[in-house]
Design an enzyme around this catalytic site. Structure first.
Site, PDB file in Angstrom:
ATOM      1  N   GLU A   7    -106.190 -68.946  54.430  1.00 49.30           N
ATOM      2  CA  GLU A   7    -104.915 -68.436  53.901  1.00 49.30           C
ATOM      3  C   GLU A   7    -104.821 -68.912  52.458  1.00 49.30           C
ATOM      4  O   GLU A   7    -104.090 -69.837  52.127  1.00 49.30           O
ATOM      5  CB  GLU A   7    -103.701 -68.912  54.687  1.00 49.30           C
ATOM      6  N   HIS A   9    -104.393 -67.576  48.502  1.00 45.22           N
ATOM      7  CA  HIS A   9    -103.754 -66.406  47.914  1.00 45.22           C
ATOM      8  C   HIS A   9    -104.156 -66.141  46.466  1.00 45.22           C
ATOM      9  O   HIS A   9    -104.618 -67.021  45.746  1.00 45.22           O
ATOM     10  CB  HIS A   9    -102.240 -66.567  47.982  1.00 45.22           C
ATOM     11  N   HIS A 160     -97.875 -62.926  57.742  1.00 47.14           N
ATOM     12  CA  HIS A 160     -97.445 -63.930  56.766  1.00 47.14           C
ATOM     13  C   HIS A 160     -95.980 -63.683  56.416  1.00 47.14           C
ATOM     14  O   HIS A 160     -95.530 -62.540  56.388  1.00 47.14           O
ATOM     15  CB  HIS A 160     -98.313 -63.821  55.508  1.00 47.14           C
ATOM     16  N   ASP A 283    -103.440 -72.895  52.021  1.00 45.00           N
ATOM     17  CA  ASP A 283    -102.308 -72.182  51.414  1.00 45.00           C
ATOM     18  C   ASP A 283    -102.351 -72.310  49.894  1.00 45.00           C
ATOM     19  O   ASP A 283    -101.327 -72.427  49.224  1.00 45.00           O
ATOM     20  CB  ASP A 283    -100.973 -72.664  51.953  1.00 45.00           C
TER      21      ASP A 283
END
Length: 320
Positions: A7, A9, A160, A283
């Protein structure tokens, strides 16, 4: 030990021009720098932390709150650009597709194109979808063509969160936002919204319709593993339609460690979900890489189980 994080980004510059609502995290200029980088700076920070591979996904809200006519070609262009960036760094980056969910049929087709032609590993969907004058959860049957196609392709969908609906912000969070703006996002609001998505999916019957459908939830399952027993017990009370909620969740969901580096919480998830359902994630860039990697070194698990979380489970689920 190989480390895969999934995850992690980025922002596509064209997609980001359509964002009307941005979380408080975006006040930090360093965040913009990292979100718009899919090259050497990202790889440098991966190397410094010991991360071998990132599965990259667009940050929230992506294309979920963009009208269908705009979102369909926009998502295609964004996925093509991500593909070109991934090609420049073989073995270091993989991708999740962005989908124009306001047009579910086009989303299913774009998912298939992204998987079969761009070698993406699935897709990530953020929060509620603006569609037909409303903001819709993914359990709405209009979205089921996406789930049908994901099952046919044997790829997961990563659910998400995004900034909650304005009515929710007004009713639940506004009193504290001046001092604690992240209350409506990562501190609480994100988890409430994404956990609600997960609960609604189980109750909707989508897993009965598509029994091989695979869903990923971040942030240690948005808290749901801690509540599975209670949710299951309460839904089993007289007057409710019968549903094997706990079993269904544990059969169809995988969870990641993104932004939740707590040993007691992780061990609870291992006991509730089983170690084969847990995937390492950071993250990035909303959370820095090194704390997550260093934390995993301290978790009281066997090397075999640690390897499953750090790389083995992701390798199997995403066919890496």
């Amino acid at each position: 030990m190989k480390i895969i994080a999934l995850e992690e980004h980025y922002w596509d510059e064209e997609v980001a021009t359509h964002f009307k609502e941005r979380g408080p995290e975006m006040r930090n200029p360093e965040m913009h720098k990292r979100l718009h980088d899919l090259g050497e700076f990202r790889l440098k920070e991966m190397d410094e932390a010991g991360i071998d591979l990132q599965v990259v996904s667009h940050g929230a809200p992506a294309t979920q709150r963009i009208d269908a006519a705009t979102a369909v070609p926009l998502a295609r262009r964004a996925n093509d650009r991500l593909f070109e960036s991934i090609k420049k760094h073989p073995g270091r980056l993989e991708g999740f597709a962005v989908l124009p969910t306001a047009d579910p049929k086009a989303s299913a087709d774009e998912l298939e194109r992204a998987v079969t032609r761009l070698n993406f590993k699935g897709a990530m969907v953020h929060g509620l979808t603006a569609m037909d004058g409303a903001h819709l959860f993914l359990d709405d049957k209009r979205f089921w063509p996406i789930f049908e196609r994901a099952q046919a392709l044997d790829v997961p969908l990563y659910i998400h969160p995004a900034v909650p609906h304005k009515a929710v912000i007004e009713a639940y969070y506004k009193d504290y936002l001046e001092q604690f703006p992240s209350l409506m996002t990562a501190a609480w609001g994100f988890g409430v919204e994404a956990a609600t998505q997960g609960i609604r999916l189980v109750l909707s019957g989508v897993f009965e319709a598509y029994p091989r459908l695979k869903i990923i939830l971040g942030h240690l399952g948005e808290g749901l593993p801690f509540y599975l027993w209670r949710i299951d017990m309460a839904l089993g009370r007289q007057g409710n339609r019968a549903t094997p909620f706990r079993d269904t969740f544990r059969e169809h969901f995988w969870i990641t460690t993104s932004g939740a580096f707590s040993t007691p919480s992780l061990l609870c998830c291992v006991m509730e979900m089983g170690v084969d359902r847990i995937l390492f994630s950071v993250d990035y860039p909303f959370v820095p890489n090194p704390p997550g990697v260093k934390w995993m070194d301290t978790v009281p698990l066997s090397n075999e189980d640690r390897a499953k979380i750090l790389n083995g489970n992701a390798t199997r689920l995403l066919k890496l």
